[in-house]
Design an enzyme around this catalytic site. Structure first.
Site, mmCIF file in Angstrom:
data_model
loop_
_atom_site.group_PDB
_atom_site.id
_atom_site.type_symbol
_atom_site.label_atom_id
_atom_site.label_comp_id
_atom_site.label_asym_id
_atom_site.label_seq_id
_atom_site.Cartn_x
_atom_site.Cartn_y
_atom_site.Cartn_z
ATOM 1 N N GLY A 154 0.958 -1.126 0.013
ATOM 2 C CA GLY A 154 0.059 0.140 -0.075
ATOM 3 C C GLY A 154 0.875 1.257 0.046
ATOM 4 O O GLY A 154 2.137 1.236 0.341
ATOM 5 N N CYS A 155 0.162 2.297 -0.328
ATOM 6 C CA CYS A 155 0.954 3.734 -0.367
ATOM 7 C C CYS A 155 1.582 4.010 0.922
ATOM 8 O O CYS A 155 2.803 4.456 1.041
ATOM 9 C CB CYS A 155 0.128 4.621 -0.959
ATOM 10 N N TYR A 156 0.603 3.862 2.050
ATOM 11 C CA TYR A 156 1.094 4.472 3.402
ATOM 12 C C TYR A 156 2.216 3.517 3.819
ATOM 13 O O TYR A 156 3.083 3.997 4.334
ATOM 14 C CB TYR A 156 -0.146 4.456 4.186
ATOM 15 N N THR A 158 4.355 1.683 2.256
ATOM 16 C CA THR A 158 5.551 2.014 1.413
ATOM 17 C C THR A 158 6.292 3.071 1.996
ATOM 18 O O THR A 158 7.482 3.099 2.370
ATOM 19 C CB THR A 158 5.267 2.369 -0.019
ATOM 20 N N ALA A 159 5.647 4.219 2.431
ATOM 21 C CA ALA A 159 6.406 5.581 2.876
ATOM 22 C C ALA A 159 6.773 5.055 4.619
ATOM 23 O O ALA A 159 7.998 5.363 4.926
ATOM 24 C CB ALA A 159 5.634 6.443 2.978
#
Length: 343
Positions: A154-156, A158-159
């Site tokens: 997911g994008c969150y 990943t960061a």
């Protein structure tokens, strides 16, 4: 290993923002040839009618309804479907001898029981979970090389994971009680209109949501190897994620030592930039880059690690292409850029 010359691929669920980003990246990729794009709600409509920015690379392409026979034209399928839909298709795709790169959450978690708790429904294909490699190349590259199925993070996660996982692995921070505050652009909520993502709702506003129970929490914990309190926020911008992560140091440390450790961890990674600069979402716009920094606050004895990405590229479509490059034996950076668009 799959062949490397113009590999035929398809996109299942191409009508959303992530699907559009996949079309943009794959349309200029030297090693992939997009044979079909599905979008059941847009079937029969031209791609450029919904996404005119793709006119130069998809002028004659139309969205079609998904049919398993479409896979006869492809060696690899990207699945950009809403959460919960990939698990019904992935088994059939793999049984047909095709590689699968899934951008939903359907195969990210190793424990099938967590899907009921965090996604509100049981997993429909728990026997498939062990067949999917976790698609964060910077930290799990060994799992990806030669894999036939990939669960793109997911994008969150990943960061957040890029920021804290190396520090956990090196024993520099305690893995208990890590706090992750992250803000995302509105495109992360998807293309279908929603009351809380309409312009008048989002403009001039900044809101926390998913308090204590956001579904990306177990994914962050699994990939980072830490217990995490995660709070997401919706920011009035189209793209980008900025994750600010707080932890307690496990040993005596300093900002210079932490920056050096993080730089060493990512020294050979083409898409990761470690710098003393505070990361900016704008600096990553349109790129597959992740910008990171870290600090030690001696006054409170707290480590602060930050990461900025474009949620649609490194947080989704770009990372999917990066993973596809790896499993297909292509240059990992093919079709991707580490340079953002500015202003």
């Amino acid at each position: 290993m799959l062949p490397v010359e113009q590999l035929p691929v398809g996109i299942i669920g191409a009508s959303g923002y992530v699907g559009a980003e996949l079309m943009r990246l794959l349309g200029q990729h030297p090693g992939f040839d997009v044979r079909f794009v599905t979008g059941d709600t847009q079937a029969g409509q031209p791609v450029v009618g919904l996404y005119p920015h793709l006119a130069a690379i998809g002028a004659d392409q139309e969205f079609v309804k998904y049919d398993p026979r479409l896979l006869d034209e492809a060696a690899l399928a990207f699945l950009a479907l809403p959460h919960g839909q990939s698990m019904a298709l992935a088994g059939g795709i793999i049984e047909q001898g095709k590689a699968a790169v899934d951008l939903a959450a359907d195969f990210r978690l190793k424990d099938a029981g967590q899907y009921q708790q965090w996604y509100g429904a049981p997993h429909l294909a728990p026997e498939m979970l062990g067949r999917f490699a976790y698609g964060l190349p910077e930290l799990f590259r060994d799992e990806l090389v030669g894999a036939r199925a990939v669960a793109v993070p997911g994008c969150y996660p990943t960061a957040a994971v890029l920021a804290i996982a190396p520090l956990v692995r090196m024993g520099l921070i305690w893995p208990d009680g890590v706090i992750v505050d992250a803000a995302s652009g509105v495109s992360g909520a998807g293309r279908p209109p929603k009351a809380h993502t309409a312009f008048c709702a989002v403009d001039e506003d900044f809101t926390a949501y998913g308090l204590l129970d956001h579904r990306h929490t177990p994914e962050i914990e699994q990939a980072a190897g830490a217990s995490v309190l995660f709070t997401p926020h919706l920011a009035p911008m189209n793209r980008g994620i900025l994750a600010t992560c707080y932890a307690k140091p496990a040993t005596g440390t300093s900002t210079d030592a932490l920056l050096g450790a993080l730089a060493d961890a990512y020294a050979d990674e083409p898409f990761v930039v470690v710098s003393e600069r505070s990361p900016s979402t704008k600096a990553t716009l349109g790129s597959n880059a992740a910008h990171l920094t870290v600090r030690h606050d001696a006054r409170t004895n707290t480590v602060v690690a930050l990461c900025a990405i474009d949620n649609l590229v490194k947080g989704a479509a770009g990372q999917a292409v990066q993973c596809a490059n790896l499993i297909c034996g292509l240059e990992e950076t093919a079709g991707l850029t580490a340079t953002g668009v500015y202003p």
